[in-house]
Each structure stands twice: as C-alpha cells, then as structure tokens.
Motif scaffolding. Structure first.
Motif, PDB file in Angstrom:
ATOM      1  N   GLY A 192      36.446  32.903  11.118  1.00 35.03           N
ATOM      2  CA  GLY A 192      35.197  32.947  11.861  1.00 35.03           C
ATOM      3  C   GLY A 192      35.358  32.915  13.354  1.00 35.03           C
ATOM      4  N   ALA A 193      36.452  33.405  13.907  1.00 36.33           N
ATOM      5  CA  ALA A 193      36.720  33.278  15.329  1.00 36.33           C
ATOM      6  C   ALA A 193      36.766  34.644  15.996  1.00 36.33           C
ATOM      7  CB  ALA A 193      38.042  32.552  15.542  1.00 36.33           C
ATOM      8  N   THR A 194      36.153  34.746  17.169  1.00 33.22           N
ATOM      9  CA  THR A 194      36.185  35.991  17.928  1.00 33.22           C
ATOM     10  C   THR A 194      37.161  35.895  19.081  1.00 33.22           C
ATOM     11  OG1 THR A 194      34.332  35.197  19.276  1.00 33.22           O
ATOM     12  CG2 THR A 194      33.797  36.508  17.328  1.00 33.22           C
ATOM     13  N   HIS A 195      37.633  34.698  19.376  1.00 32.81           N
ATOM     14  CA  HIS A 195      38.604  34.457  20.436  1.00 32.81           C
ATOM     15  C   HIS A 195      39.722  33.632  19.836  1.00 32.81           C
ATOM     16  CE1 HIS A 195      40.435  32.611  23.970  1.00 32.81           C
ATOM     17  NE2 HIS A 195      39.911  33.590  24.680  1.00 32.81           N
ATOM     18  N   PRO A 196      40.987  33.919  20.148  1.00 33.68           N
ATOM     19  CA  PRO A 196      42.087  33.219  19.484  1.00 33.68           C
ATOM     20  C   PRO A 196      42.056  31.712  19.645  1.00 33.68           C
ATOM     21  CG  PRO A 196      42.859  34.474  21.398  1.00 33.68           C
ATOM     22  CD  PRO A 196      41.467  34.920  21.108  1.00 33.68           C
ATOM     23  N   ASN A 197      41.410  31.212  20.691  1.00 37.45           N
ATOM     24  CA  ASN A 197      41.369  29.772  20.908  1.00 37.45           C
ATOM     25  C   ASN A 197      40.063  29.134  20.454  1.00 37.45           C
ATOM     26  OD1 ASN A 197      43.873  29.152  21.760  1.00 37.45           O
ATOM     27  ND2 ASN A 197      43.395  28.931  23.914  1.00 37.45           N
ATOM     28  N   VAL A 198      39.118  29.933  19.961  1.00 40.29           N
ATOM     29  CA  VAL A 198      37.824  29.408  19.510  1.00 40.29           C
ATOM     30  C   VAL A 198      37.727  29.582  18.008  1.00 40.29           C
ATOM     31  CG1 VAL A 198      35.327  29.618  19.672  1.00 40.29           C
ATOM     32  CG2 VAL A 198      36.733  29.913  21.718  1.00 40.29           C
ATOM     33  N   ILE A 199      37.520  28.479  17.300  1.00 43.88           N
ATOM     34  CA  ILE A 199      37.491  28.508  15.842  1.00 43.88           C
ATOM     35  C   ILE A 199      36.132  28.028  15.366  1.00 43.88           C
ATOM     36  CG2 ILE A 199      38.540  27.592  13.746  1.00 43.88           C
ATOM     37  CD1 ILE A 199      41.103  27.183  15.493  1.00 43.88           C
ATOM     38  N   ASP A 200      35.367  28.944  14.827  1.00 40.71           N
ATOM     39  CA  ASP A 200      34.037  28.633  14.305  1.00 40.71           C
ATOM     40  C   ASP A 200      34.107  28.734  12.786  1.00 40.71           C
ATOM     41  OD1 ASP A 200      31.405  28.184  13.884  1.00 40.71           O
ATOM     42  OD2 ASP A 200      30.664  29.951  14.937  1.00 40.71           O
ATOM     43  N   ILE A 201      34.072  27.589  12.110  1.00 39.62           N
ATOM     44  CA  ILE A 201      34.213  27.562  10.650  1.00 39.62           C
ATOM     45  C   ILE A 201      32.838  27.827  10.044  1.00 39.62           C
ATOM     46  CG2 ILE A 201      35.048  26.245   8.679  1.00 39.62           C
ATOM     47  CD1 ILE A 201      36.566  24.462  10.690  1.00 39.62           C
ATOM     48  N   THR A 202      32.629  29.062   9.647  1.00 40.25           N
ATOM     49  CA  THR A 202      31.290  29.502   9.248  1.00 40.25           C
ATOM     50  C   THR A 202      30.999  29.320   7.764  1.00 40.25           C
ATOM     51  OG1 THR A 202      32.131  31.756   8.977  1.00 40.25           O
ATOM     52  CG2 THR A 202      31.186  31.183  11.122  1.00 40.25           C
ATOM     53  N   ASP A 203      31.975  28.836   7.005  1.00 41.57           N
ATOM     54  CA  ASP A 203      31.741  28.665   5.564  1.00 41.57           C
ATOM     55  C   ASP A 203      31.791  27.188   5.158  1.00 41.57           C
ATOM     56  OD1 ASP A 203      34.480  28.316   5.926  1.00 41.57           O
ATOM     57  OD2 ASP A 203      35.010  29.187   3.996  1.00 41.57           O
ATOM     58  N   LEU A 204      31.336  26.300   6.033  1.00 42.34           N
ATOM     59  CA  LEU A 204      31.369  24.873   5.719  1.00 42.34           C
ATOM     60  C   LEU A 204      30.572  24.544   4.461  1.00 42.34           C
ATOM     61  CD1 LEU A 204      30.982  23.071   9.181  1.00 42.34           C
ATOM     62  CD2 LEU A 204      32.977  23.032   7.685  1.00 42.34           C
ATOM     63  N   HIS A 205      29.374  25.116   4.345  1.00 40.46           N
ATOM     64  CA  HIS A 205      28.502  24.778   3.220  1.00 40.46           C
ATOM     65  C   HIS A 205      28.937  25.445   1.923  1.00 40.46           C
ATOM     66  CE1 HIS A 205      24.860  23.735   6.038  1.00 40.46           C
ATOM     67  NE2 HIS A 205      25.958  23.090   6.332  1.00 40.46           N
ATOM     68  N   HIS A 206      29.430  26.669   2.025  1.00 43.24           N
ATOM     69  CA  HIS A 206      29.814  27.449   0.848  1.00 43.24           C
ATOM     70  C   HIS A 206      31.223  27.984   1.070  1.00 43.24           C
ATOM     71  CE1 HIS A 206      25.643  27.166  -0.456  1.00 43.24           C
ATOM     72  NE2 HIS A 206      25.267  27.595   0.733  1.00 43.24           N
ATOM     73  N   PRO A 207      32.224  27.147   0.850  1.00 42.97           N
ATOM     74  CA  PRO A 207      33.599  27.520   1.180  1.00 42.97           C
ATOM     75  C   PRO A 207      34.079  28.760   0.431  1.00 42.97           C
ATOM     76  CG  PRO A 207      33.429  25.173   0.712  1.00 42.97           C
ATOM     77  CD  PRO A 207      32.132  25.779   0.318  1.00 42.97           C
ATOM     78  N   VAL A 208      34.804  29.576   1.154  1.00 42.36           N
ATOM     79  CA  VAL A 208      35.484  30.727   0.572  1.00 42.36           C
ATOM     80  C   VAL A 208      36.954  30.354   0.484  1.00 42.36           C
ATOM     81  CG1 VAL A 208      36.032  33.177   0.814  1.00 42.36           C
ATOM     82  CG2 VAL A 208      33.813  32.301   1.616  1.00 42.36           C
ATOM     83  N   LEU A 209      37.405  30.046  -0.722  1.00 37.27           N
ATOM     84  CA  LEU A 209      38.759  29.530  -0.899  1.00 37.27           C
ATOM     85  C   LEU A 209      39.781  30.655  -0.904  1.00 37.27           C
ATOM     86  CD1 LEU A 209      38.200  26.853  -3.710  1.00 37.27           C
ATOM     87  CD2 LEU A 209      38.026  26.584  -1.228  1.00 37.27           C
ATOM     88  N   ASP A 210      40.934  30.389  -0.290  1.00 38.38           N
ATOM     89  CA  ASP A 210      42.024  31.360  -0.361  1.00 38.38           C
ATOM     90  C   ASP A 210      42.868  31.068  -1.603  1.00 38.38           C
ATOM     91  OD1 ASP A 210      43.848  29.302   0.238  1.00 38.38           O
ATOM     92  OD2 ASP A 210      43.804  29.741   2.382  1.00 38.38           O
TER      93      ASP A 210
END
Length: 429
Positions: A8-26
């Motif tokens: 969920g990041a558009t910048h390498p140093n910015v991390i926006d975890i957009t699946d907190l409520h509904h996790p997408v597991l790897d």
C-alpha cells in the motif's frame, strides 16, 4: 513477496497498510498459520506441563522461590480464556513460557554455583520509562550507543545464561546471537512491517521486561494475548519481588560479561515507580512523556497489523476496548507515584522537546547520572541518530479515523489528568 494490499505504499519510505481490517495473506503467512494449527492442537497450558518441559530441556530441577507458580497458573488460565487467540499465538506463548522456565532453572543454577553473584552491586543505573510507542526504545538505543554503558541486547535478553549447546565454537562465536538472528529473520518474513514498528534484531537493545518475565510477571503477555485476568492480578499485587529478580538477573549478566554502568528501560516502569525506586534507589530516572493519542494510535495500528497472524479474526473493537483503558491505568499510576522519585535523580523528557533539541536533554541526563558527555561520546550519539532516525527503514501511516473510526479528541478526552500533571504538548489533532 508481500501482497500489494499489504504494501500500500506510493513512496519507498511511506508505508500505508491498507488491509488492516481485511488482511490479504501472502503464502508464507498461510503456511505459518496452517503449521501452527497442527502444533497448537497438542498444547496444554498447565504449569506442570510447562515446568516439566523446561526440566527435561535443561536437566535441572531447582526453580528457586516457588511463589512464581501462582503467577504461572494465572498466565495459563488467562491465555486459555482468550478465545480469539490464534494457533500461532498459542504455540508461541507455550514455547515462550517453557523458555522462561528453562532460563529460571539456569539462573538459579548459576547462583547456586556462584553465590558471590548476589554480592555484585548494580551501581547508579540509568533507567528509562515512558509510554509504549513513545520513543523510549530510541532513547535507550541512543544511550546504549555510548560504549561506557552496559545494556541488554536482544540475543542476551532472551538467553541470559547460555545452555550447554550455546557455548562458543570455532564455527560460531555466539550461538545465542545466531539463534536470535534466525528468529528475527523468521519474524521479518512473516510480519515485515513489525520490523519497522518494533525491531527484534539480535543486537537491538531490549527492554528489561524479558528478565522480569523469568519471574512470570510484568505486563508482557498483555501485548501478546487478550488477558484481562492477568492484568487485574498483576496490578493488584506488589511487584517488588519481581523487580528484585530483575536485579538478580542483572547481577548474573554483570558476572558473566564484566561490570559496567547499566542503562535499561521498560514502559511498564511508569506504573511501578515505587518498586523501581525501592530496587534501584541510586538510579537516574528518565521519564519520557508524549501525547497519549500519538502512542495509542501507533499501538492500535501495530496490534491490528499483527492480528492477521495472532488473532483468529480481526476486530478493531478488541484493541479499542483494551488499550486506551490500559494506557489510562498506566498513566494514573505514574501521576500518583511520580513524586516517589527524588527530584535530583529524575528528569522528565517531553517528546516535542526531544525531537527539537536532543543534545540539551542528553547533557542533562548525563549531568544527573554523573557521567561526562565528552565530545567523542556526543559524536558517537550523533552517528547513532543519523543511522536510526524515524524514517531510516520507513514511515508507517497512522490514520485513526479511517482505520479505527475514532477521532484524536475522543481518545484524548479521558487523559485530562495526565495533561494537568505534565506539560505534554498535543501532538495529534
């Protein structure tokens, strides 16, 4: 690979975890969860099972004072009552409790063989306390960068007394470090953003809570499961005995690795100031203060991110129902007991001032501690700051209203008592 929904990041140093409520597991996460299900099916949280496993592992049988067994029983009951704990949580906690029991056996064994350990002074330690997620870890790491101080790296915190198979060899000069590195790499692969939120690399300077847990106390397991029974038990019992056990572990580490001026930290100390002062009456106490909303916001995000592995289902009502209240309990105790600490041994460090003028605050800490802050030492601390800044590994996006449906003002409202006592600046609006 971490799924793009997790990145969920558009910048390498910015991390926006957009699946907190509904996790997408790897795939790694799916495999770990499946493996834990099989392992957890055979786990029984009973004190005698855990102690028997520790005795079999070590070949030792003397746990020292027996009062810890009541606390261990409450740990076990509390964990069993957490119906939303995942198999990963149950398996991890079970192995962790066996590790603490085995460490306790080794602690008692080395003291029995070397009773002079208990005569070793722990002189004028520097003790950092502050809200969780408020910069205490960074301040501890900074002070530990001064090589004149003795600190507690993670590899040593989780294995303070080496097992027979952990003695150095020509192939591995520090097997305990190697084991800690393997554990760290495993965690990084399963929950990559935890490495940014809370590092557990082998050389990372640890909280002393790991040594308190050898006495089966502290607020540690509150971070790993939903255990209100343990919280209430812990808060209603005097912790002086556990703090004395912490001191004993520090004496052992001093015996094994040479004397030095200790620097330790744990957020829990904020609610245990009388026991802390009783145990370390000549310490320098460094209390950090931050807008509780800034700290809680971080905690809620960390909890919910980890929930994809540690909880059966992700429910934001869990952390919202527990952690703001838990912070209130911690800070009310701090406000109540702050004046237990001698004024000439204590400094209150405010988050906004620390970020703007760390050198001035460092000089005051060193002055109170009676240690000269040389130009060489200050340069070393500056190098640490440059290498371990807030965005050195990435910056997590925290969004209360989007992720937790609550405003900063709603979270802050119950903490008026804290702002009345300490000159804390509102950080999150």
């Amino acid at each position: 690979m971490v799924d793009s929904a997790q990145k969920g990041a558009t910048h390498p140093n910015v991390i926006d975890i957009t699946d907190l409520h509904h996790p997408v597991l790897d795939e790694i996460q799916k495999q770990v969860l499946a493996g834990a299900e099989a392992a957890a099916a055979h786990i029984v949280f009973e004190p005698q099972v855990i102690l028997a496993a520790a005795m079999a592992q070590t070949g030792l049988s003397d746990f020292g004072a027996q009062d810890f067994q009541e606390r261990l029983a409450v740990w076990c009951q509390s964990i069993d009552e957490d119906e939303n704990a995942s198999a990963v949580t149950r398996a991890n906690l079970f192995q962790m409790m066996i590790r603490y029991a085995a460490t306790r056996l080794r602690v008692e064994d080395i003291v029995k063989r070397h009773p002079e350990i208990l005569e070793i002074p722990i002189e004028r330690p520097i003790i950092v306390a502050g809200l969780p997620r408020s910069g205490t870890t960074h301040l501890l790491g900074l002070l530990a960068a001064d090589r004149r101080f003795r600190s507690l790296p993670w590899w040593e915190a989780i294995a303070p007394v080496a097992a027979p198979d952990e003695t150095p060899t020509p192939q591995d000069s520090n097997p305990r470090w190697t084991k800690a590195e393997q554990g760290w790499r495993t965690m990084e692969s399963i929950l990559p953003y935890m490495a940014i939120m809370h590092e557990f690399s082998p050389d990372h300077i640890s909280e002393d809570i790991e040594l308190q847990a050898v006495d089966f106390s502290s607020y540690l397991i509150e971070w790993l499961a939903l255990v209100p029974r343990w919280r209430d038990y812990y808060l209603s019992h005097d912790q002086s005995g556990t703090y004395a056990y912490l001191r004993k572990c520090m004496q052992i580490l001093t015996f094994l690795n040479g004397p030095n001026r200790w620097v330790i930290k744990c957020p829990q100390h904020m609610e245990q100031l009388p026991a802390l002062y009783k145990t370390f009456p000549d310490a320098t106490f460094v209390l950090t203060h931050r807008d509780p909303v800034g700290s809680i916001r971080s905690q809620l995000t960390m909890y919910t991110y980890a929930a994809r592995m540690l909880r059966k289902t992700v429910d934001i009502a869990e952390p919202l129902g527990y952690w703001p209240d838990r912070y209130q309990r911690l800070l009310r105790a701090c406000v109540r007991d702050r004046d237990v600490l001698p004024a000439d041994q204590t400094i209150d460090v405010y988050f906004d001032e620390w970020t703007q003028a760390p050198d001035r605050i460092l000089r005051e800490i060193y002055r109170i501690a009676g240690v000269e802050l040389t130009d060489e030492a200050l340069a070393e601390l500056h190098r640490y700051l440059a290498e371990h800044g807030e965005q050195s590994k990435g910056k997590i996006v925290y969004d209360l209203e989007r992720d937790f449906l609550v405003t900063a003002e709603e979270l802050r409202r119950p903490f008026g008592f804290y702002f009345d006592r300490f000159d804390v600046e509102v950080e999150v609006t």
